[in-house]
Design an enzyme around this catalytic site. Structure first.
Site, PDB file in Angstrom:
ATOM      1  N   THR A 144       0.827  -1.215   0.000  1.00 53.68           N
ATOM      2  CA  THR A 144       0.000   0.000   0.000  1.00 53.68           C
ATOM      3  C   THR A 144       0.863   1.267   0.000  1.00 53.68           C
ATOM      4  OG1 THR A 144      -1.502   1.290   1.400  1.00 53.68           O
ATOM      5  CG2 THR A 144      -0.126  -0.296   2.527  1.00 53.68           C
ATOM      6  N   ASP A 145       0.270   2.351  -0.505  1.00 57.47           N
ATOM      7  CA  ASP A 145       0.965   3.648  -0.448  1.00 57.47           C
ATOM      8  C   ASP A 145       1.124   4.132   0.994  1.00 57.47           C
ATOM      9  OD1 ASP A 145      -1.668   4.404   0.102  1.00 57.47           O
ATOM     10  OD2 ASP A 145      -1.826   5.852  -1.540  1.00 57.47           O
ATOM     11  N   GLU A 146       0.366   3.531   1.919  1.00 61.47           N
ATOM     12  CA  GLU A 146       0.452   3.988   3.324  1.00 61.47           C
ATOM     13  C   GLU A 146       1.825   3.726   3.929  1.00 61.47           C
ATOM     14  OE1 GLU A 146      -2.699   3.695   5.987  1.00 61.47           O
ATOM     15  OE2 GLU A 146      -4.234   3.923   4.462  1.00 61.47           O
ATOM     16  N   TYR A 168      -1.559  -0.433  11.134  1.00 65.67           N
ATOM     17  CA  TYR A 168      -1.840  -1.077   9.841  1.00 65.67           C
ATOM     18  C   TYR A 168      -0.677  -0.871   8.880  1.00 65.67           C
ATOM     19  CZ  TYR A 168      -3.395  -1.315   4.996  1.00 65.67           C
ATOM     20  OH  TYR A 168      -3.467  -1.580   3.646  1.00 65.67           O
ATOM     21  N   LYS A 172       2.022  -3.554   7.200  1.00 62.72           N
ATOM     22  CA  LYS A 172       2.190  -3.717   5.752  1.00 62.72           C
ATOM     23  C   LYS A 172       3.649  -3.486   5.358  1.00 62.72           C
ATOM     24  CE  LYS A 172      -0.471  -4.499   3.089  1.00 62.72           C
ATOM     25  NZ  LYS A 172      -0.958  -5.848   2.638  1.00 62.72           N
ATOM     26  N   LYS A 207     -15.234   1.447   5.201  1.00 59.63           N
ATOM     27  CA  LYS A 207     -14.329   2.422   4.590  1.00 59.63           C
ATOM     28  C   LYS A 207     -15.087   3.676   4.150  1.00 59.63           C
ATOM     29  CE  LYS A 207     -11.023  -0.650   5.037  1.00 59.63           C
ATOM     30  NZ  LYS A 207     -11.051  -1.849   4.264  1.00 59.63           N
ATOM     31  N   PRO A 223     -19.786  10.671   9.379  1.00 57.22           N
ATOM     32  CA  PRO A 223     -18.745  11.179  10.301  1.00 57.22           C
ATOM     33  C   PRO A 223     -17.435  11.513   9.596  1.00 57.22           C
ATOM     34  CG  PRO A 223     -18.918   8.775  10.467  1.00 57.22           C
ATOM     35  CD  PRO A 223     -19.931   9.205   9.436  1.00 57.22           C
ATOM     36  N   ARG A 291      -9.076  11.008  13.397  1.00 53.41           N
ATOM     37  CA  ARG A 291      -8.349   9.736  13.585  1.00 53.41           C
ATOM     38  C   ARG A 291      -6.983  10.069  14.182  1.00 53.41           C
ATOM     39  NH1 ARG A 291      -7.460   6.470   8.024  1.00 53.41           N
ATOM     40  NH2 ARG A 291      -9.465   5.545   8.550  1.00 53.41           N
TER      41      ARG A 291
HETATM   42  P1  NAD Z   1     -10.303  -6.594   2.741  1.00 53.96           P
HETATM   43  O1  NAD Z   1     -10.245  -6.316   4.200  1.00 53.96           O
HETATM   44  O2  NAD Z   1     -11.546  -6.272   1.989  1.00 53.96           O
HETATM   45  O3  NAD Z   1     -10.008  -8.135   2.476  1.00 53.96           O
HETATM   46  C1  NAD Z   1      -9.005  -8.838   3.167  1.00 53.96           C
HETATM   47  C2  NAD Z   1      -9.284 -10.323   2.967  1.00 53.96           C
HETATM   48  O4  NAD Z   1      -8.236 -11.062   3.609  1.00 53.96           O
HETATM   49  C3  NAD Z   1     -10.594 -10.794   3.592  1.00 53.96           C
HETATM   50  O5  NAD Z   1     -11.263 -11.654   2.705  1.00 53.96           O
HETATM   51  C4  NAD Z   1     -10.146 -11.539   4.843  1.00 53.96           C
HETATM   52  O6  NAD Z   1     -11.029 -12.572   5.224  1.00 53.96           O
HETATM   53  C5  NAD Z   1      -8.799 -12.087   4.376  1.00 53.96           C
HETATM   54  N1  NAD Z   1      -7.890 -12.372   5.495  1.00 53.96           N
HETATM   55  C6  NAD Z   1      -7.572 -11.545   6.542  1.00 53.96           C
HETATM   56  N2  NAD Z   1      -6.703 -12.157   7.349  1.00 53.96           N
HETATM   57  C7  NAD Z   1      -6.439 -13.366   6.797  1.00 53.96           C
HETATM   58  C8  NAD Z   1      -5.601 -14.446   7.155  1.00 53.96           C
HETATM   59  N3  NAD Z   1      -4.843 -14.398   8.258  1.00 53.96           N
HETATM   60  N4  NAD Z   1      -5.548 -15.527   6.346  1.00 53.96           N
HETATM   61  C9  NAD Z   1      -6.311 -15.600   5.223  1.00 53.96           C
HETATM   62  N5  NAD Z   1      -7.135 -14.609   4.848  1.00 53.96           N
HETATM   63  C10 NAD Z   1      -7.198 -13.495   5.619  1.00 53.96           C
HETATM   64  O7  NAD Z   1      -9.044  -5.853   2.118  1.00 53.96           O
HETATM   65  P2  NAD Z   1      -8.851  -5.164   0.693  1.00 53.96           P
HETATM   66  O8  NAD Z   1      -9.280  -3.756   0.776  1.00 53.96           O
HETATM   67  O9  NAD Z   1      -9.401  -6.044  -0.347  1.00 53.96           O
HETATM   68  O10 NAD Z   1      -7.266  -5.167   0.608  1.00 53.96           O
HETATM   69  C11 NAD Z   1      -6.580  -6.277   0.029  1.00 53.96           C
HETATM   70  C12 NAD Z   1      -5.085  -6.020   0.120  1.00 53.96           C
HETATM   71  O11 NAD Z   1      -4.761  -4.834  -0.589  1.00 53.96           O
HETATM   72  C13 NAD Z   1      -4.576  -5.824   1.536  1.00 53.96           C
HETATM   73  O12 NAD Z   1      -3.327  -6.457   1.644  1.00 53.96           O
HETATM   74  C14 NAD Z   1      -4.430  -4.326   1.664  1.00 53.96           C
HETATM   75  O13 NAD Z   1      -3.420  -3.988   2.583  1.00 53.96           O
HETATM   76  C15 NAD Z   1      -4.049  -3.954   0.253  1.00 53.96           C
HETATM   77  N6  NAD Z   1      -4.425  -2.602  -0.172  1.00 53.96           N
HETATM   78  C16 NAD Z   1      -5.705  -2.169  -0.011  1.00 53.96           C
HETATM   79  C17 NAD Z   1      -6.062  -0.906  -0.475  1.00 53.96           C
HETATM   80  C18 NAD Z   1      -7.460  -0.369  -0.298  1.00 53.96           C
HETATM   81  O14 NAD Z   1      -7.679   0.843  -0.476  1.00 53.96           O
HETATM   82  N7  NAD Z   1      -8.446  -1.180   0.032  1.00 53.96           N
HETATM   83  C19 NAD Z   1      -5.101  -0.096  -1.091  1.00 53.96           C
HETATM   84  C20 NAD Z   1      -3.788  -0.576  -1.231  1.00 53.96           C
HETATM   85  C21 NAD Z   1      -3.476  -1.836  -0.789  1.00 53.96           C
HETATM   86  O1  DAU Z   2      -4.048   4.321   0.762  1.00 55.75           O
HETATM   87  C1  DAU Z   2      -4.286   2.942   0.707  1.00 55.75           C
HETATM   88  C2  DAU Z   2      -5.111   2.549   1.900  1.00 55.75           C
HETATM   89  O2  DAU Z   2      -6.411   3.086   1.687  1.00 55.75           O
HETATM   90  C3  DAU Z   2      -5.189   1.043   2.091  1.00 55.75           C
HETATM   91  O3  DAU Z   2      -3.907   0.541   2.352  1.00 55.75           O
HETATM   92  C4  DAU Z   2      -6.140   0.704   3.246  1.00 55.75           C
HETATM   93  O4  DAU Z   2      -6.295  -0.705   3.347  1.00 55.75           O
HETATM   94  C5  DAU Z   2      -7.487   1.327   2.960  1.00 55.75           C
HETATM   95  O5  DAU Z   2      -8.369   1.106   4.030  1.00 55.75           O
HETATM   96  C6  DAU Z   2      -7.341   2.830   2.707  1.00 55.75           C
HETATM   97  O6  DAU Z   2      -6.928   3.496   3.924  1.00 55.75           O
HETATM   98  P1  DAU Z   2      -7.537   4.917   4.380  1.00 55.75           P
HETATM   99  O7  DAU Z   2      -7.338   5.061   5.822  1.00 55.75           O
HETATM  100  O8  DAU Z   2      -7.056   6.017   3.504  1.00 55.75           O
HETATM  101  O9  DAU Z   2      -9.090   4.629   4.003  1.00 55.75           O
HETATM  102  P2  DAU Z   2     -10.434   4.990   4.783  1.00 55.75           P
HETATM  103  O10 DAU Z   2     -11.567   4.662   3.857  1.00 55.75           O
HETATM  104  O11 DAU Z   2     -10.474   4.403   6.140  1.00 55.75           O
HETATM  105  O12 DAU Z   2     -10.342   6.565   4.925  1.00 55.75           O
HETATM  106  C7  DAU Z   2     -10.219   7.413   3.788  1.00 55.75           C
HETATM  107  C8  DAU Z   2     -10.150   8.833   4.286  1.00 55.75           C
HETATM  108  O13 DAU Z   2     -11.424   9.160   4.843  1.00 55.75           O
HETATM  109  C9  DAU Z   2      -9.142   9.042   5.389  1.00 55.75           C
HETATM  110  O14 DAU Z   2      -8.584  10.344   5.274  1.00 55.75           O
HETATM  111  C10 DAU Z   2      -9.981   8.965   6.660  1.00 55.75           C
HETATM  112  C11 DAU Z   2     -11.317   9.532   6.213  1.00 55.75           C
HETATM  113  N1  DAU Z   2     -12.493   8.988   6.917  1.00 55.75           N
HETATM  114  C12 DAU Z   2     -12.652   7.638   6.968  1.00 55.75           C
HETATM  115  C13 DAU Z   2     -13.712   7.080   7.641  1.00 55.75           C
HETATM  116  C14 DAU Z   2     -13.887   5.566   7.710  1.00 55.75           C
HETATM  117  C15 DAU Z   2     -13.422   9.838   7.512  1.00 55.75           C
HETATM  118  O15 DAU Z   2     -13.297  11.062   7.449  1.00 55.75           O
HETATM  119  N2  DAU Z   2     -14.462   9.276   8.180  1.00 55.75           N
HETATM  120  C16 DAU Z   2     -14.647   7.941   8.279  1.00 55.75           C
HETATM  121  O16 DAU Z   2     -15.630   7.496   8.941  1.00 55.75           O
END
Ligand code: NAD
Ligand code: DAU
Length: 376
Positions: A144-146, A168, A172, A207, A223, A291
């Protein structure tokens, strides 16, 4: 995968989650013979329903196997990696707010789980050396970019130092550093992708975008943390999944690739757009306490991936419209998720925040939001 691809049998971990399931659905829909085994623990975020479109199609279903299990369990992992040409690891605890409440599971999956996968790949590499399998497996670690931490100005490059700031992001970062260490030390064939904020259908409603869309459908408060001027770069889920599939085939071993969306927006502007699509009023938005350690901005340079010939295609306006419409049309998918465990989580994460929340003045037409009004 292309006909010439050596990756015909894939193990996709976390394939019942948001991005992993999109990767599985899209790859199977290519009907190119690729076989996929999903290993997923089915945590609160995993959902078999995410794979339903593939399972409903007999030709695709025949090439999909689902195994419920933990990537941190060497027994579950070992036999599956033995059968795979490549492992694509999406499995993680993925929500920053939950990592602030309870970091333990993030470390177990993000560090120990990645270690178990890497060890299984190393074992298979040794078998390949002994001629017991045709070639060693490749592993794609989805990161992730995080990991870069908050980026006030400019764009992060893959060569920049990483500086994760939430449990988190730290988990990662540890996972991808481990992956790199296995490339350097053991010559394991590992590629790391760093995707930006992903959104789209099947996104868990914890999210920002799906939470605000589903709350707004029910006229519940939205929120918004702090001033809502935090900036994210939005990547449509189909583009993220396609980038990972591209890197599986074309990424260089040992290399890290940024996967930007090219759609940087302030949170308030995202919220204004989704409310407009829904035809819901800005008055639902509440400014709530921020947060802890909230990263202000992420932005990545995509030159390295573009150099291989890939860039994201979906504009934010088109992707957000499709996403909002999907959540309106698929309430049978998200309503069950917003019940049970959800209620305790929502109470813990939001009850006090919403009690302290203020109404927020709408964004000014210039796109530069006005200050919060201070009225409840
Ligand atoms: P998600 O939370 O929707 O899905 C995660 C999946 O992993 C779920 O199906 C969960 O059951 C499974 N899982 C969790 N722990 C496990 C374990 N110990 N063994 C087997 N399965 C397990 O997440 P997502 O948003 O689809 O993200 C997928 C990947 O991409 C993650 O690695 C996340 O860090 C990365 N990522 C997400 C984003 C984003 O914005 N969502 C951005 C960049 C990278
Ligand atoms: O940047 C990649 C990441 O993006 C992934 O690695 C993470 O898995 C994914 O969850 C996401 O992280 P963020 O923290 O950026 O996503 P989130 O949707 O939680 O929040 C997006 C932005 O919105 C962030 O600035 C926090 C804000 N937010 C989020 C929630 C849930 C709010 O203001 N209110 C909220 O209730």
């Amino acid at each position: 995968m292309s006909d010439a691809s050596p990756f015909r049998r894939l193990m996709v971990t976390g394939g019942a989650g948001f991005i992993g399931s999109c990767f599985v659905r899209d790859l199977l829909a290519r009907r190119d013979g690729t076989r996929i085994t999903v290993l997923d623990k089915l945590t609160y975020a995993g959902n078999r329903a995410n794979l339903a479109p593939a399972e409903a199609d007999p030709e695709q279903a025949a090439r999909l196997r689902f195994v419920q299990g933990d990537i941190a369990d060497p027994v579950a992992v070992g036999s599956l990696v033995a059968e795979a040409d490549a492992v694509v690891n999406f499995a993680a605890e993925s929500h920053v707010d939950r990592s602030i409440l309870d970091p333990a599971a993030f470390l177990r999956t993000g560090v120990e789980g990645v270690y178990v996968l890497l060890e299984a790949c190393r074992h298979e590499q040794e078998r390949a050396t002994r001629g017991e399998r045709a070639r060693p497996p490749r592993m794609v670690q989805v990161s992730t970019d995080e990991v870069y931490g908050s980026v006030d100005e400019g764009e992060s490059r893959e060569t920049d130092p990483i500086a994760p700031r939430s449990p988190y992001a730290a988990a990662k970062a540890a996972g991808e550093l481990l992956a790199r260490s296995y490339f350097v030390t053991y010559g394991l064939d590992v590629v790391v992708s760093r995707g930006s904020n992903t959104y789209g259908p099947y996104h868990h409603p914890e999210k920002l975008i799906p939470l605000f869309v589903t709350n707004a459908i029910d006229d519940l408060p939205l929120p918004l943390y702090g001033d809502g001027l935090q900036r994210r770069d939005w990547l449509f889920v189909g583009d993220h999944a396609a980038a990972v599939a591209f890197l599986l085939e074309r990424g260089r071993a040992g290399e890290v690739y940024n996967v930007p969306g090219g759609n940087e927006r302030a949170n308030r502007d995202v919220v204004a757009l989704l409310l407009e699509r829904l035809g819901k009023p800005w008055s639902l938005v509440r400014s709530v306490p921020d947060r802890p350690g909230h990263d202000r901005r992420y932005a990545m340079d995509g030159t390295r991936l573009a150099g291989l010939g890939w860039r994201a295609r979906t504009t934010f306006e088109a992707g957000l419209a499709a996403t909002v419409d999907w959540f309106v049309a698929n309430q049978d998918w998200w309503r069950p998720i917003k019940s049970g465990e959800w209620d305790a989580y929502y109470e813990r994460q939001y009850a006090a925040r919403l009690a302290a929340g203020l109404a927020v003045a709408p964004a000014a037409p210039s796109g530069e939001p006005a200050a919060p009004s201070g009225t409840t």
